[in-house]
Scaffold this active site. Structure first.
Site, PDB file in Angstrom:
ATOM      1  CB  SER A 112      -0.921  -0.003   1.226  1.00  0.00           C
ATOM      2  OG  SER A 112      -1.825  -1.098   1.166  1.00  0.00           O
TER       3      SER A 112
ATOM      4  CB  THR B 109      -5.716  -4.013   3.637  1.00  0.00           C
ATOM      5  OG1 THR B 109      -5.366  -2.762   4.260  1.00  0.00           O
ATOM      6  CG2 THR B 109      -4.456  -4.752   3.219  1.00  0.00           C
TER       7      THR B 109
ATOM      8  CD  GLU C  74      -7.074  -3.738  -7.310  1.00  0.00           C
ATOM      9  OE1 GLU C  74      -6.563  -2.614  -7.148  1.00  0.00           O
ATOM     10  OE2 GLU C  74      -6.959  -4.392  -8.354  1.00  0.00           O
TER      11      GLU C  74
ATOM     12  CD  GLN D 157     -23.439 -21.941  11.078  1.00  0.00           C
ATOM     13  OE1 GLN D 157     -22.222 -21.934  10.965  1.00  0.00           O
ATOM     14  NE2 GLN D 157     -24.056 -22.611  12.032  1.00  0.00           N
TER      15      GLN D 157
ATOM     16  CB  ILE E   6       2.543  -9.698 -10.569  1.00  0.00           C
ATOM     17  CG1 ILE E   6       3.470  -8.703  -9.851  1.00  0.00           C
ATOM     18  CG2 ILE E   6       2.058  -9.131 -11.898  1.00  0.00           C
ATOM     19  CD1 ILE E   6       2.799  -7.431  -9.378  1.00  0.00           C
TER      20      ILE E   6
ATOM     21  N   GLY F 278     -24.650 -26.263   6.561  1.00  0.00           N
ATOM     22  CA  GLY F 278     -24.247 -27.165   7.628  1.00  0.00           C
ATOM     23  C   GLY F 278     -22.997 -27.944   7.252  1.00  0.00           C
TER      24      GLY F 278
END
Length: 384
Positions: A138, A370, A368, A341, A163, A344
């Site tokens: 960044s 964080t 792109e 979830q 990359i 299951g």
């Protein structure tokens, strides 16, 4: 799949419909086997990108004089969402490829656009975006890869990390330092894949997006003609940040499509799976879970469309792009987790794609920029 949304033009809706047809015929039948295979044999779906390019889906938002379709950005992003709902690795690749062409289309001279864009936009070529480095993610201004002028060429030396398409791309849109003036010392060059001195590390062993090959790219005195520098010397930071605003919307749209696919899977399973004599979707607890998933997907879609409409209107959209990236990728993480979830124990197996969706969602909160970086961007805008 989401219901048809109002489009700016009939042509835009036709392109969405074409995308859905390609997804149904070309992408969904291949995705599971291809992702499993790529996890071990490092295969790459080049022909899928060629198919999308031949259909014109890699050039939607580019002006017609450049060989594009001249569509609003919101149409392009909805195409990315549709692709992501079928095959996330491909959608990420489409977004990355758009990043690689953006500097030429936006900052290139007419001569550069005439020479480079036809291949970039037709699908005949696939690009890689070489910005991040092992010690410069960044923090773009700390970049150390250097391009030194030598007559009518630049000589590039350094390493790029994380990359996409590395080793498979036909060109590398590369940001390198041309002076020691901090962030003002960066420049942008388009490096052809056949350039001597260009090499690649081993593919990263990732938890998901196996068909999105990611490698280090090494530049060992790579020579590039000076007429492949995009913009002025020292303009690279501005080009990169401008491209990332657009790229964050691509990731937001892809994350929304992934979340939609997870919701569709969970809803379909809830209607078929029976417990205690009835479909589990009839239980209020699961209905509430599905409702929250739907709200998250709808909210994500609204944020990226809002930012796209600002971009299409020529208005500032950096803050809204960061909001869209943050909201959509957090939504993808939540919705894919909830899909596991809802299924299951079945959701924890490879018999269903829920576990793949969950693995694919995680990276969207990281690349792109964080989501912590997105919060910093948003906070600074709010305080201005």
């Amino acid at each position: 799949m989401p219901a048809t949304r109002l489009m700016p033009t009939d042509e835009g809706q036709d392109l969405i419909d074409l995308t859905r047809e390609i997804c149904a015929k070309e992408l969904r039948p291949k995705v599971d086997d291809a992702e499993r295979a790529a996890a071990t044999d490092e295969s790459f779906p080049t022909e899928v990108f060629r198919t999308l390019g031949a259909a014109g889906l890699l050039s939607l938002a580019q002006p017609e004089e450049h060989g594009g379709y001249g569509q609003p950005y919101e149409v392009y992003l909805q195409v990315v969402e549709e692709v992501a709902s079928a095959w996330m690795s491909i959608a990420v690749g489409v977004s990355v490829h758009a990043l690689t062409a953006y500097p030429v289309a936006t900052f290139g001279t007419p001569e550069q656009q005439a020479a480079l864009l036809p291949g970039m936009l037709s699908g005949d070529q696939l690009g890689a975006y070489c910005l991040s480095e092992p010690l410069a993610g960044s923090d773009i201004a700390s970049m150390t890869t250097r391009a030194t002028r030598d007559g009518d060429q630049y000589v590039i030396r350094g390493r790029k990390a994380w990359i996409s398409h590395a080793g498979h791309a036909d060109y590398y849109t590369t940001f390198a330092r041309t002076s020691d003036d901090g962030g003002k010392g960066l420049s942008c060059l388009v490096v052809p894949a056949e350039a001597d001195g260009l090499s690649f590390g081993a593919p990263e062993k990732k938890m998901g997006l196996h068909c999105d090959t990611v490698r280090e790219v090494m530049f060992d005195d790579v020579r590039v003609d000076a007429d492949r520098r995009i913009g002025d010397e020292g303009q690279g930071m501005a080009i990169a940040l401008s491209a990332l605003d657009a790229g964050r919307l691509g990731i937001a749209a892809a994350a929304t499509g992934l979340a939609q696919a997870a919701l569709d899977l969970a809803a379909g399973y809830a209607k078929e799976r029976r417990q205690f004599g009835r479909a589990i979707g009839e239980f209020q607890g699961l209905q509430f879970l599905l409702a929250d998933m739907e709200a998250a997907v709808t909210s994500a879609r609204a944020t990226y469309l809002h930012a796209a409409r600002l971009k299409d209107a020529g208005r500032p959209f950096s803050k809204e792009a960061a909001v869209a990236k943050l909201v959509a990728t957090d939504a993808a993480m939540k919705v894919t987790t909830d899909a596991v979830q809802a299924l299951g124990g079945a959701g924890y197996t490879q018999d269903f794609p829920a576990e793949r969706f969950l693995r694919e969602a995680k990276i969207t909160q990281i690349f792109e920029g964080t989501n912590q970086i997105q919060r910093m961007v948003i906070g600074r805008h709010v305080l201005r």
